[in-house]
Enzyme design. Structure first.
Site, short mmCIF file in Angstrom:
data_model
loop_
_atom_site.label_atom_id
_atom_site.label_comp_id
_atom_site.label_asym_id
_atom_site.label_seq_id
_atom_site.Cartn_x
_atom_site.Cartn_y
_atom_site.Cartn_z
CD GLN A 62 -2.68 1.25 2.46
OE1 GLN A 62 -2.24 1.33 3.58
NE2 GLN A 62 -4.24 1.25 2.22
CD GLN B 45 -1.74 -3.12 -1.76
OE1 GLN B 45 -0.73 -4.12 -2.02
NE2 GLN B 45 -2.56 -3.37 -0.95
CG ASP B 46 -4.61 0.48 -1.73
OD1 ASP B 46 -5.25 -0.04 -2.24
OD2 ASP B 46 -4.28 0.26 -0.35
CG ASP C 233 -7.75 -3.30 -3.85
OD1 ASP C 233 -8.45 -3.83 -4.70
OD2 ASP C 233 -7.49 -3.69 -2.87
NE ARG D 227 -9.26 -6.61 -3.54
CZ ARG D 227 -8.29 -7.12 -2.93
NH1 ARG D 227 -8.51 -8.23 -2.61
NH2 ARG D 227 -7.25 -6.38 -2.41
CD1 TRP E 224 -11.80 -2.69 1.65
CD2 TRP E 224 -12.28 -0.42 1.19
NE1 TRP E 224 -11.17 -1.89 2.82
CE2 TRP E 224 -11.35 -0.59 2.36
CE3 TRP E 224 -12.39 0.83 0.65
CZ2 TRP E 224 -10.73 0.37 2.92
CZ3 TRP E 224 -12.00 1.81 1.36
CH2 TRP E 224 -11.06 1.96 2.69
#
Length: 332
Positions: free
Chosen positions: A126, A148-149, A170, A238, A240
């Site tokens: 993240q 990520q993120d 994500d 997806r 969360w």
């Protein structure tokens, strides 16, 4: 305001500096220049933000921060009391944030021609480039780069137009009411064993008027993924949170999108309570016959799709005109 600063604003935005607000025009109260060279007011973006007046309103005009091209390795906060800031980059101005996320909270924030880059790399997992919790915030021709993120669309009403967003897991996540329009969403090469998920929306209550609306965008493989020959799978999103809501409409989905389209978070969590929808997408990844068979996933019609447009979902017709950023109010 000095004559030089007035000229810089008009050159950077292509618009005349206005003394009074009017439809589809920008009112600017002052301009400051950030540069590592000469002819500057500040050498850091953070100092320029601190210099802005507190708790202004849009009728008073934007405080414009013009950022000369360069890489600014700093953590920049835009606190709640710094309202109606407009940052304009000279071309695509780099900003490295390394591993820490820094919030944008000031209402009416506008960013144009700026790159927000998190340099932590995929191995750090993240690593947020921007955390946006600013109501009526707008990003135009900006780039968000991470793994990520990447982009945390935390809360309230947000609009992104002609932006490039790069990531893996994500990489657009949060619980704002947000519309992405005419943007390029690039899935990068993930770590071994990872999958790419474009979105992870976080609605926690069915009464929340939040969600992620992706309209007229392109979802593509970034160069590193396209050239790698990797069999890494890429999904639209997806869930969360329990009432996760994401709409992908009138967009081009390239062949990297897995036919299933969407990925579970954990077992059957949220599969019957989420709201995922697709509407008139095109491209080799847009076919819906192979999509997952979840109760919460649907192909919607134009009447339903209108609910997730700029006019209806974020009430953008009431606040976007003052930014000067072009937008589509409804459906194409």
């Amino acid at each position: 305001m000095s004559r030089r600063n007035r000229e810089i604003f008009e050159w950077a935005t292509g618009r005349r500096l206005l003394q009074a607000p009017s439809s589809n025009q920008i009112l600017v109260r002052d301009v400051v220049i950030v540069s590592k060279g000469k002819n500057r007011n500040f050498t850091t973006i953070g100092d320029a933000v601190k210099s802005a007046p507190d708790n202004t309103d849009v009728k008073s005009g934007y405080f414009l921060i013009y950022i000369v091209a360069g890489v600014y390795e700093e953590y920049v906060d835009v606190p709640k009391n710094k309202k109606y800031l407009m940052m304009v980059g000279d071309g695509s101005t780099g900003r490295s944030s390394r591993e820490a996320e820094r919030p944008v909270l000031g209402q009416g924030f506008v960013a144009i021609n700026i790159t927000f880059r998190n340099t932590a790399g995929a191995a750090k997992h993240q690593a947020v480039a921007v955390r946006n919790g600013a109501d009526q915030s707008t990003f135009h021709r900006c780039s968000f780069e991470g793994y990520q993120d990447t982009l945390y669309t935390h809360s309230l009403r947000q609009f992104y137009r002609q932006c490039d967003i790069y990531g893996t897991v994500d990489f657009i996540f949060g619980n704002a009411a947000v519309v992405f329009q005419a943007c390029n969403l690039y899935a990068r090469l993930p770590l071994t064993g990872q999958k790419n998920m474009v979105t992870a929306q976080g609605r926690t209550d069915p009464n929340q008027n939040t969600g992620t609306s992706i309209q007229g965008c392109r979802i593509l493989a970034a160069p590193d993924l396209a050239k790698s020959g990797s069999n890494a799978k890429t999904y639209l999103g997806r869930p969360w949170k329990l009432y996760s809501r994401t709409i992908v409409m009138q967009s081009f989905l390239d062949q990297l999108i897995n036919p299933a389209g969407w990925l579970p978070w954990d077992g059957d969590f949220a599969l019957s309570t989420l709201f995922y929808a697709e509407f008139r997408n095109t491209g080799p990844g847009a076919g819906t016959t192979g999509r997952v068979k979840w109760p919460g996933l649907r192909v919607i019609n134009a009447t339903d799709a209108l609910n997730f447009t700029v006019a209806n979902f974020i009430v953008g017709d009431k606040w976007l005109p003052t930014t000067g950023v072009s937008y589509l109010s409804g459906l194409t």
